[in-house]
Design a protein around this motif. Structure first.
Motif, short mmCIF file in Angstrom:
data_model
loop_
_atom_site.label_atom_id
_atom_site.label_comp_id
_atom_site.label_asym_id
_atom_site.label_seq_id
_atom_site.Cartn_x
_atom_site.Cartn_y
_atom_site.Cartn_z
N MET A 1 0.84 -1.17 0.00
CA MET A 1 0.00 0.00 0.00
C MET A 1 0.89 1.23 0.00
O MET A 1 1.90 1.28 0.67
N ALA A 2 0.51 2.20 -0.78
CA ALA A 2 1.18 3.50 -0.81
C ALA A 2 0.14 4.58 -0.58
O ALA A 2 -0.95 4.52 -1.14
N HIS A 3 0.47 5.56 0.24
CA HIS A 3 -0.49 6.62 0.60
C HIS A 3 0.15 7.97 0.30
O HIS A 3 1.23 8.27 0.81
N PHE A 4 -0.50 8.76 -0.53
CA PHE A 4 0.00 10.07 -0.91
C PHE A 4 -1.09 11.12 -0.68
O PHE A 4 -1.71 11.60 -1.63
N PRO A 5 -1.36 11.49 0.58
CA PRO A 5 -2.45 12.42 0.87
C PRO A 5 -2.25 13.80 0.23
O PRO A 5 -3.21 14.45 -0.14
N GLU A 6 -1.00 14.20 0.06
CA GLU A 6 -0.74 15.51 -0.56
C GLU A 6 -1.14 15.52 -2.03
O GLU A 6 -1.39 16.57 -2.61
N GLN A 7 -1.23 14.34 -2.64
CA GLN A 7 -1.67 14.22 -4.03
C GLN A 7 -3.10 13.72 -4.14
O GLN A 7 -3.67 13.69 -5.22
N GLY A 8 -3.68 13.30 -3.03
CA GLY A 8 -5.08 12.89 -2.99
C GLY A 8 -5.37 11.47 -3.43
O GLY A 8 -6.47 11.18 -3.86
N TRP A 9 -4.39 10.57 -3.32
CA TRP A 9 -4.64 9.18 -3.74
C TRP A 9 -3.84 8.20 -2.91
O TRP A 9 -2.86 8.55 -2.27
N CYS A 13 -3.10 -2.62 -1.70
CA CYS A 13 -2.33 -3.84 -1.97
C CYS A 13 -2.96 -4.71 -3.06
O CYS A 13 -2.28 -5.53 -3.66
N ASN A 14 -4.25 -4.52 -3.35
CA ASN A 14 -4.91 -5.30 -4.41
C ASN A 14 -4.84 -4.60 -5.77
O ASN A 14 -5.47 -5.03 -6.72
N GLY A 15 -4.07 -3.51 -5.86
CA GLY A 15 -3.88 -2.81 -7.13
C GLY A 15 -4.88 -1.72 -7.41
O GLY A 15 -4.84 -1.09 -8.47
N VAL A 16 -5.80 -1.46 -6.50
CA VAL A 16 -6.80 -0.42 -6.69
C VAL A 16 -6.21 0.94 -6.33
O VAL A 16 -5.57 1.08 -5.30
#
Length: 47
Positions: A1-9, A13-16
């Motif tokens: 999982m990757a989280h980029f709140p500054e970019q809004g997305w 882990c399932n590719g969504v």
């Protein structure tokens, strides 16, 4: 999982790809439109 709140997305882990506005892009290319409920400040009332 990757989280980029500054970019809004976020990438789950399932590719969504999950967008801040609640839209989604599925691994097969299918798009799920944003479904974020409107807050009360977006609701117009007629007087």
């Amino acid at each position: 999982m990757a989280h980029f709140p500054e970019q809004g997305w976020s990438l789950l882990c399932n590719g969504v790809l999950l967008f801040e506005d609640t839209g989604e892009l599925l691994p097969d290319g299918q798009i799920i439109a944003p479904h974020k409920p409107l807050g009360t400040h977006h609701i117009a009332t007629a007087a």
